[in-house]
Design an enzyme around this catalytic site. Structure first.
Site, PDB file in Angstrom:
ATOM      1  N   ASP A 247       0.845  -1.190   0.000  1.00  0.00           N
ATOM      2  CA  ASP A 247       0.000   0.000   0.000  1.00  0.00           C
ATOM      3  C   ASP A 247       0.881   1.241   0.000  1.00  0.00           C
ATOM      4  OD1 ASP A 247      -2.740   1.080   0.152  1.00  0.00           O
ATOM      5  OD2 ASP A 247      -1.920   2.064   1.933  1.00  0.00           O
TER       6      ASP A 247
ATOM      7  N   ASP B  37     -22.882 -34.622 -24.101  1.00  0.00           N
ATOM      8  CA  ASP B  37     -21.587 -34.996 -24.691  1.00  0.00           C
ATOM      9  C   ASP B  37     -21.803 -36.110 -25.707  1.00  0.00           C
ATOM     10  OD1 ASP B  37     -18.778 -35.214 -25.120  1.00  0.00           O
ATOM     11  OD2 ASP B  37     -18.443 -34.499 -23.077  1.00  0.00           O
TER      12      ASP B  37
ATOM     13  N   GLY C 142     -25.164 -36.504 -27.606  1.00  0.00           N
ATOM     14  CA  GLY C 142     -25.338 -35.795 -28.868  1.00  0.00           C
ATOM     15  C   GLY C 142     -24.060 -35.084 -29.261  1.00  0.00           C
ATOM     16  N   ASP C 143     -24.060 -34.545 -30.476  1.00  0.00           N
ATOM     17  CA  ASP C 143     -22.890 -33.818 -30.979  1.00  0.00           C
ATOM     18  C   ASP C 143     -23.282 -32.343 -31.025  1.00  0.00           C
ATOM     19  OD1 ASP C 143     -21.067 -32.503 -32.599  1.00  0.00           O
ATOM     20  OD2 ASP C 143     -20.748 -34.249 -33.895  1.00  0.00           O
ATOM     21  N   PHE C 144     -22.590 -31.511 -30.240  1.00  0.00           N
ATOM     22  CA  PHE C 144     -23.063 -30.122 -30.153  1.00  0.00           C
ATOM     23  C   PHE C 144     -22.870 -29.328 -31.448  1.00  0.00           C
ATOM     24  CE2 PHE C 144     -19.181 -29.711 -27.177  1.00  0.00           C
ATOM     25  CZ  PHE C 144     -18.287 -29.362 -28.201  1.00  0.00           C
TER      26      PHE C 144
ATOM     27  N   ARG D 260     -13.539 -25.471 -20.914  1.00  0.00           N
ATOM     28  CA  ARG D 260     -12.397 -26.035 -21.640  1.00  0.00           C
ATOM     29  C   ARG D 260     -12.856 -26.673 -22.953  1.00  0.00           C
ATOM     30  NH1 ARG D 260      -9.114 -29.829 -19.407  1.00  0.00           N
ATOM     31  NH2 ARG D 260      -7.143 -28.745 -19.570  1.00  0.00           N
TER      32      ARG D 260
HETATM   33  C1  LIG Z   1       2.999   8.301  -5.659  1.00  0.00           C
HETATM   34  C2  LIG Z   1       2.740   7.365  -6.796  1.00  0.00           C
HETATM   35  C3  LIG Z   1       1.812   6.360  -6.683  1.00  0.00           C
HETATM   36  N1  LIG Z   1       1.556   5.511  -7.759  1.00  0.00           N
HETATM   37  C4  LIG Z   1       0.523   4.448  -7.642  1.00  0.00           C
HETATM   38  O1  LIG Z   1      -0.438   4.773  -6.689  1.00  0.00           O
HETATM   39  C5  LIG Z   1      -1.135   3.597  -6.296  1.00  0.00           C
HETATM   40  C6  LIG Z   1      -1.335   3.632  -4.808  1.00  0.00           C
HETATM   41  O2  LIG Z   1      -2.491   2.989  -4.454  1.00  0.00           O
HETATM   42  P1  LIG Z   1      -2.535   1.633  -3.625  1.00  0.00           P
HETATM   43  O3  LIG Z   1      -3.792   1.621  -2.848  1.00  0.00           O
HETATM   44  O4  LIG Z   1      -1.270   1.436  -2.864  1.00  0.00           O
HETATM   45  O5  LIG Z   1      -2.558   0.524  -4.739  1.00  0.00           O
HETATM   46  P2  LIG Z   1      -3.665   0.226  -5.845  1.00  0.00           P
HETATM   47  O6  LIG Z   1      -3.236   0.793  -7.153  1.00  0.00           O
HETATM   48  O7  LIG Z   1      -5.022   0.640  -5.367  1.00  0.00           O
HETATM   49  O8  LIG Z   1      -3.600  -1.324  -5.969  1.00  0.00           O
HETATM   50  P3  LIG Z   1      -3.888  -2.415  -4.820  1.00  0.00           P
HETATM   51  O9  LIG Z   1      -2.567  -2.939  -4.385  1.00  0.00           O
HETATM   52  O10 LIG Z   1      -4.727  -3.469  -5.484  1.00  0.00           O
HETATM   53  O11 LIG Z   1      -4.650  -1.772  -3.692  1.00  0.00           O
HETATM   54  C7  LIG Z   1      -0.256   2.426  -6.690  1.00  0.00           C
HETATM   55  O12 LIG Z   1      -0.861   1.758  -7.778  1.00  0.00           O
HETATM   56  C8  LIG Z   1       1.027   3.089  -7.161  1.00  0.00           C
HETATM   57  O13 LIG Z   1       1.634   2.354  -8.187  1.00  0.00           O
HETATM   58  C9  LIG Z   1       2.241   5.667  -8.937  1.00  0.00           C
HETATM   59  O14 LIG Z   1       1.996   4.921  -9.913  1.00  0.00           O
HETATM   60  N2  LIG Z   1       3.200   6.651  -9.036  1.00  0.00           N
HETATM   61  C10 LIG Z   1       3.484   7.508  -8.026  1.00  0.00           C
HETATM   62  O15 LIG Z   1       4.358   8.382  -8.191  1.00  0.00           O
END
Ligand SMILES: Cc1cn([C@@H]2O[C@H](COP(=O)(O)OP(=O)(O)OP(=O)(O)O)[C@@H](O)[C@H]2O)c(=O)[nH]c1=O
Length: 631
Positions: free
Chosen positions: A88, A494, A520-522, A537
């Site tokens: 994050d 199938d 049957g043959d679909f 698949r």
């Molecule tokens: C400052 C900055 C941030 N980011 C992007 O900001 C999102 C942050 O959000 P997050 O909540 O951490 O992630 P998300 O995108 O919501 O994805 P997820 O991990 O699924 O929550 C991420 O994407 C980062 O790359 C950039 O691409 N460049 C930058 O300079």
């Protein structure tokens, strides 16, 4: 190519990136990490005021994202991942946490706050090692964060709005992307650039080094790596180590325990950022005394070169029913197994040792015994037995793949070369003899059992009262569907030669009566009436022309409000990311006129037959699911 031996430790593991961020995917892909992407459903709504520092919020959110995916995959899927990575990224300015803007005004508010000032970008990362024991998910969580300072220049209102109108800010923390247009706003960066982009790769590698290569006993006072150890350090430390893909019990974990970095169940350690960067090369002297870089072991290439040996060891052990023997009688000595199955002692011992080293068997003083996953997947009566598919791989796919070179040169199937006869179509090959037909049906049954839960639950199908599984073979998916949706009635449709042989595969149980079989043959015969038509698949076996014939027939009987459900390995549009699916496409080349397709390609096929509102769910597992309700 895996450049870094630390990342190489993840090669044999099932790694899942719990993030939808394309930047994170790119950063990790660029260093050769192989992983599946399963975006987290965790909503980023933790109460910010309950954290004393912004980085704590980022770390906790990263943990929750990864935990949500680990738990979901464990509950929903049959294979628990070995490692789940969550992250994050937040921007912190004047004690405020900025996440992704919700609209343009919000982006403007954020960028105005950052204008002309220094701010911090924190990325919290959580690495969860998972294992499934007695159906319980056990996890070891480790997490960390990295801070990077970024300063924006003084920016005019006009420039800020121009930037906002570019659309770039919307999916990025703080409302900017330093890696693209947003780079123009930045005066300086202090710290890890990739941390700002979304993933602190350097710190991640150090953390892995700490986890997988803790300091040796004589050096135990250095508990943490502040640099990434060099290759020779790894090789010494990893000597004799086997890389079991089902996490612990594995030696890495016991090493972690022994040096006390973290222990099973005792969860995680946090630490702040450490900025030291070191290279990975080991200086050596050549004959002239000139320093040169040591050749790094191309572990990925070596693994690929050996891949067929490992496959064949698994195939032969399965053919000899060694896993069945050990389930009934284990632990057993090699000599006793050899006597029972009628093989040489020396050959059997080597095979068993190889299987143990591959993590398929356990070897103790008492002899060899099955691992838990061997009992579940490799015995012929295991709960999710893959025995049928393994035998099919050995007896049918192996000879076909030995003709891959001709298939690539000629662009066509190789059944005539592999089996000495030319059949008009795929299924005539399978059904010419009872033995081959049963082997093929057992193989399809194996895979259907393993994937049925995903197919049944990727979408809520409870509004449908009847379904028809076209090419549904033994009915494994049908039985799963009626378990999940007790009011549903499923018809398996199938070929007659398949339907005549389905009785062996039928489970007993309360919902068995909800599944009926129609032959049957679909391509030629009338399709049974249903609210939902399922093709699992099936489409990948056929070229576009034949798919059009089939889809137009389905479309003709599909009333508005009825739907079609496809289950296939869906390729990414650029066809570059999913090696399993791309190898499956080669598998289609050697034996069929079909291929694996991307989401866009499936969408285009469906849309031509009036199936316009297509939803694709990438499961991160063997099959992805596409649902389309006819308007
Ligand atoms: C400052 C900055 C941030 N980011 C992007 O900001 C999102 C942050 O959000 P997050 O909540 O951490 O992630 P998300 O995108 O919501 O994805 P997820 O991990 O699924 O929550 C991420 O994407 C980062 O790359 C950039 O691409 N460049 C930058 O300079």
């Amino acid at each position: 190519m895996v450049l870094n031996p630390v990342l190489g430790k993840l090669v044999s593991k099932r790694v899942v990136l719990a993030s939808a961020s394309p930047r994170r995917q790119e950063i990790l892909t660029n260093v050769g990490l192989r992983f599946e992407v399963v975006p987290s459903w965790f909503k980023e709504t933790l109460e910010k005021s309950s954290f004393t520092a912004p980085y704590e919020y980022a770390v906790e959110t990263a943990r929750q994202k990864a935990l949500e995916v680990a738990n979901r995959m464990h509950v929903k899927h049959l294979r628990t991942p070995d490692v789940v990575i969550g992250a994050d990224t937040i921007v912190s300015v004047d004690e405020q946490i900025l996440e992704k803007p919700v609209d343009k005004q919000d982006a403007y508010r954020m960028l105005s706050r950052l204008n002309g000032k220094e701010h911090s970008v924190f990325t919290g990362v959580a690495i969860i090692h998972c294992r499934s024991k007695d159906n319980q998910l056990e996890m070891e969580i480790t997490d960390f964060y990295e801070e990077t300072k970024v300063k924006f220049s003084e920016l005019s209102e006009e420039l800020l709005w121009e930037y906002i109108h570019s659309g770039e800010p919307m999916d990025k923390a703080g409302g900017y992307g330093i890696q693209a247009l947003g780079g123009m706003l930045v005066e300086y960066v202090h710290g890890d650039f990739l941390n700002v982009v979304g993933f602190p790769l350097n710190h991640f590698c150090k953390k892995l080094a700490e986890l997988y290569y803790p300091p040796s006993k004589h050096n135990v006072q250095h508990k943490k790596y502040d640099s990434i150890p060099s290759v020779d350090t790894f090789e010494k430390l990893s000597d004799g180590e086997s890389e079991s893909s089902n996490f612990t019990g594995h030696k890495d974990a016991s090493k972690l325990d022994s040096v006390g970095i973290y222990s099973l169940g005792a969860v995680y350690t946090s630490e702040n950022s450490s900025g030291v960067r070191t290279g990975f090369t080991v200086p050596l002297e050549n004959q002239n005394g000139v320093s040169q870089s040591a050749a790094k072991l191309p572990s990925k290439i070596l693994e690929l070169m050996d891949g067929f040996r490992a496959s064949k060891a698994l195939f032969v052990a399965s053919k000899l029913k060694i896993f069945d023997h050990l389930k009934d009688k284990g632990p057993m000595k090699a000599v006793d197994i050899a006597n029972d199955v009628g093989t040489s002692v020396c050959g059997t011992e080597r095979l068993l040792d190889a299987c143990a080293a591959l993590g398929l068997l356990e070897k103790t003083l008492q002899g060899y015994s099955n691992t838990d996953s061997a009992n579940i997947y490799l015995t012929s009566d295991g709960k999710y037995s893959l025995h049928g598919y393994i035998i099919h791989s050995n007896d049918h796919l192996w000879p076909l793949f030995t003709n891959l070179e001709s298939a690539v040169k000629e662009g066509s199937r190789q059944n005539h070369r592999a089996f000495g006869k030319k059949a008009d179509d795929l299924f005539k090959d399978y059904y010419h003899s009872q033995e081959v037909k049963q082997r093929f049906m057992a193989a399809m049954h194996s895979i259907a059992r393993l994937t049925a839960r995903d197919v049944a639950t990727a979408f809520d199908l409870s509004q449908f009262k009847s379904a028809c599984d076209l090419g549904g073979c033994t009915g494994a998916l049908a039985h799963e569907l009626v378990q999940v949706y007790p009011d549903l009635k499923v018809t398996v449709f199938d070929l007659p030669e398949v339907i005549a042989n389905t009785s062996y595969f039928q489970p007993s149980g309360q919902h068995a009566a909800s599944v009926t079989f129609v032959s049957g043959d679909f391509f030629k015969d009338n399709l049974p009436e249903a609210d939902l038509y399922i093709l699992s698949r099936v489409l990948h076996d056929w070229p576009d022309e034949k798919i059009h014939v089939l889809l137009s027939k389905v479309s003709a009987v599909c009333r508005p409000g009825c739907a079609i459900l496809l289950a296939e390995m869906v390729l990414d549009d650029e066809k570059k990311n999913r090696s399993t699916a791309l190898l499956q496409s080669l598998n289609m080349l050697v034996q069929t006129e079909g291929k694996e397709r991307s989401g866009t390609e499936y969408r285009a096929l469906l849309e031509q037959h009036g199936f316009t509102n297509v939803t694709i769910r990438i499961t991160g597992n063997l099959l992805d699911i596409i649902l389309c309700v006819k308007m």
